[in-house]
Design an enzyme around this catalytic site. Structure first.
Site: not given
Ligand code: BGC
Length: 745
Positions: A278
């Site tokens: 993530d």
């Molecule tokens: C979120 C993810 C997301 C990623 C990319 C993160 O902060 O937890 O779910 O896909 O950002 O934007």
């Protein structure tokens, strides 16, 4: 002779059918190996690096040097084609870039938030929604989305419940599978296919106290019985990628959890896709107090089984040295790069790196129609006293009131980076345009936005109500109140919305409350004050027309809640599939206002319940009414003695006993009465949407393999335990006809 020829043809067909995907796989593996052998360690680490660039020139330079495998958050198609051209023509090995984006519930045409999509209990509608999103996003060169989010979510304080398919593992598995199919289409190398990403691996939905990013404490058995099944279903559905989770579970951050990333995902489930972290979650392991610095974080992450790092760049900065020191093996790096290249080959990026799809697909007529159908089926009728709904010809004037009646941005919900509010059709617009020739519409917003505490507009709204035959009051949550990092400690309606509803009710006019929100809210008093209540998890671009058609009876609501509604916030986490305590609550428990002063310590009984909230929810999981009335009768089990390899065959008669045609979601729940470990009081095992004309009846049948009753047992083996079971078939998780059966070894 003829038979032999037929047999030979069948064999040949089946042989060709089996061998082709295998040939393709081998061909891809060969290409991966050939390319891998040409790569330097630096180029390998470049492929493992994903950037969210701020500066085009800087990005172009790094792509040219082979320092980037993937980008996110670039949506300008010209820039994407330029970057791709630099990667393919100017970098040493010409490896195309994988372009990604959070396309969560639509790209331009916004569908209901995933929680609303889950309320349809209709995987076909959900698959269609993801297909539309893929067609629109791929037209801008996006070939990878970070969805579906299939975190089992049992706490409405957690803002990300909006992005999930709710509290139930089975429903998350079914809906996640539908989304994966929709995003990826028939084949990943179709130019309109976008790779899906099952996230967040794992247990993120159990964040302590519903506070985002918080720690979780899920033991292996619960992990396997509750949180992992949707992810296993994602692997089975061919999901191309997985994303690690932010939370630490039992002290181990998701981005360094070898047990789930390697032992389970790779070794047990044989996943051959790609794992991404993530956003900056590798570097964040320093904040967790799990890693000393970026190098330590990169090593722990890659050694645990991560292939690509999102944004924090600890891999590219440190892993060369780690390899030299022997802390990370070349084999580990090579395996990660194999997973990345395999995906790029599967997507056909080497053959077709550039955008080819015409732009006209965005907001296409059929996309808007699909979004409207999804929104219609996602709306849940929670209350309908004295058949207030649908509005009949007797209604000549409607007062449309409330901060969500005409809030085009807010009704799209969380995770909308690309949808434009100019395309959103609000309920006010739709009621005026679609029904303005039948009814007189008076609009008084009452409050400017959902958190508005300024009550000066309420008098005007009340005045509008007095002049109308019925009031439709749109309340709820602005989009910013749910989603990532948007947790709440109080689930009551924000601002003066409750006061607005109560003031409208005091006029004596029938009040229809429509809630548009990112989560289930504590709305006992507002339900009480209203004659009818519709609940619409942020319904997206076409929410207005969908709700208008429901209000005026063109569409009969059929949504069912994918989450349990608490009466009070303090009941969270709340879910129907809980285990029983040794002292289950009695439905007749004496509650706080009935307890005498100086009552003796044990006078209220020693049971498991809250003195103030009792033990029941406001609305149970699976709940949702219809304008018509469905009657269940004649539950029959084909056999009540089964073996572990058998099937539970059950039928029920369903009658539409009301005046309207309608659709009922028939739900099948099972309880394993005694287990080697305690078992949930009920678990959803199957459901069917059944359409019936007014007066029509149908026998609905389910065939449930007994193997679907398996769970992780006392000794951590997986299987069905012989013994007695109870099943229910009914309209929600709290009501249904029941029968018992036993399973023998
Ligand atoms: C979120 C993810 C997301 C990623 C990319 C993160 O902060 O937890 O779910 O896909 O950002 O934007």
């Amino acid at each position: 002779m003829k038979k032999n020829i037929l047999y030979a043809i069948a064999l040949a067909v089946s042989f060709v059918g089996c061998s082709r995907p295998q040939d393709k796989r081998t061909e891809i593996e060969n290409k991966v190996e050939t390319l891998l052998h040409k790569m330097t360690l630096e180029e390998k680490l470049g492929q493992m690096n994903q950037l969210s660039p701020w500066n085009f020139e800087e990005l172009a330079d790094r792509v040219r040097k082979g320092e980037v495998g993937s980008i996110l958050n670039v949506v300008n198609s010209e820039e994407i084609n330029k970057i791709q051209n630099i990667a393919v023509e100017e970098s040493r090995l010409g490896i195309p870039i994988l372009v990604s984006r959070d396309v969560i519930h639509g790209y331009k045409t916004i569908f209901p938030i995933p929680l609303g999509q889950a309320a349809t209990f209709n995987p076909e509608v959900v698959e269609k929604g993801a297909r539309v999103a893929a067609v629109e996003a791929s037209a801008d060169g996006i070939r990878w989305t970070f969805a579906p989010m299939i975190d089992v979510s049992r706490d409405p304080r957690w803002g990300r419940i909006a992005e999930s398919c709710g509290e139930d593992p089975y429903l998350n598995a079914v809906m996640g599978t539908a989304m994966i199919k929709g995003f990826q289409g028939d084949s990943l190398n179709d130019p309109t296919a976008i790779a899906a990403c099952a996230k967040h691996f794992v247990a993120y939905g159990a964040s302590e106290g519903g506070k985002d990013y918080n720690s979780t404490f899920i033991p292996e058995r619960v992990l396997r019985n509750v949180y992992l099944p949707p992810f296993k279903a994602a692997v089975d559905a061919g999901c191309a990628t997985f994303m690690t989770s932010f939370n630490d579970n039992d002290g181990i951050p998701g981005t360094a959890n070898k047990f789930v990333l390697k032992d389970i995902l790779r070794d047990e489930w044989k996943f051959d896709g790609m794992v991404v972290t993530d956003w900056t979650s590798t570097a964040e392991m320093i904040n967790h107090g799990f890693c000393t610095d970026g190098k330590d974080a990169a090593e722990k992450s890659v050694n645990a089984g991560v292939d690509m790092e999102m944004v924090s760049e600890t891999f590219i900065k440190n892993l060369k040295q780690s390899v030299a020191e022997g802390k990370v093996s070349m084999e580990t790096i090579d395996n990660a790069v194999r997973n990345i290249l395999r995906l790029k080959f599967r997507l056909g990026l080497f053959e077709n790196p550039y955008i080819v799809t015409p732009q006209s697909v965005k907001y296409a007529e059929e996309h808007l129609l699909a979004a409207k159908t999804a929104a219609e089926q996602s709306v849940i009728l929670l209350k309908n006293d004295a058949q207030t709904l649908p509005l009949t010809d007797k209604v000549k004037t409607v007062a449309v009131v409330g901060p969500m009646a005409d809030a085009p941005y807010e009704q799209m919900g969380t995770w909308v980076f690309d949808g434009e509010k100019e395309h959103t059709q609000t309920p006010l617009k739709a009621i005026r345009e679609m029904y303005g020739d039948k009814v007189n519409v008076i609009f008084e917003q009452g409050l400017a936005y959902s958190r508005d505490k300024n009550t000066s507009g309420i008098a005007k709204a009340v005045n509008a109500a007095r002049r109308a035959d019925v009031v439709v009051c749109f309340v709820g949550e602005e989009s910013i109140l749910s989603g990532e990092a948007h947790s709440l400690a109080n689930l009551d309606l924000q601002g003066a919305q409750s006061q607005l509803i109560k003031s409208l009710a005091a006029t004596g006019k029938p009040v229809v409350t429509v809630v548009m929100a990112g989560r289930q809210l504590t709305i006992s008093d507002e339900v009480e004050a209203s004659d009818a209540v519709l609940y619409s998890f942020h319904p997206g671009t076409m929410g207005g027309p969908a709700i208008a058609d429901i209000l005026f009876g063109k569409v009969n609501p059929s949504g069912k809640t994918p989450v349990t509604f608490p009466r009070m916030t303090g009941q969270a986490p709340i879910y129907y599939a809980h285990n029983n305590t040794g002292r289950p609550a009695n439905p007749t428990e004496m509650l706080i206002d009935e307890i005498p002063v100086e009552a003796g310590q044990t006078s209220v009984g020693c049971r498991s319940f809250y003195l103030d909230a009792g033990n029941s929810p406001l609305f149970p999981f699976g709940y949702g009414l219809s304008y018509t009335n469905f009657e269940y009768s004649d539950l029959k089990l084909a056999s009540d003695k089964l073996t572990v390899d058998g099937e539970v065959n059950v039928s029920v008669n369903l009658k539409n006993a009301g005046k309207y045609d309608g659709t009922e979601v028939v739900q099948l729940y099972v309880q394993d009465k005694v287990g080697s470990v305690t078992r949930p009081v009920k678990e959803l095992k199957a459901f069917q949407r059944v359409e019936l004309k007014a007066g029509e009846s149908k026998t609905v049948t389910f065939s449930l393999p007994v193997s679907d009753l398996a769970f992780w047992r006392y000794d951590m083996s997986y299987g069905v335990e012989a013994g007695d079971f109870k099943l229910w078939v009914g309209t929600n998780s709290a009501e249904g006809l029941s029968a018992e059966f036993s399973v023998m070894n």
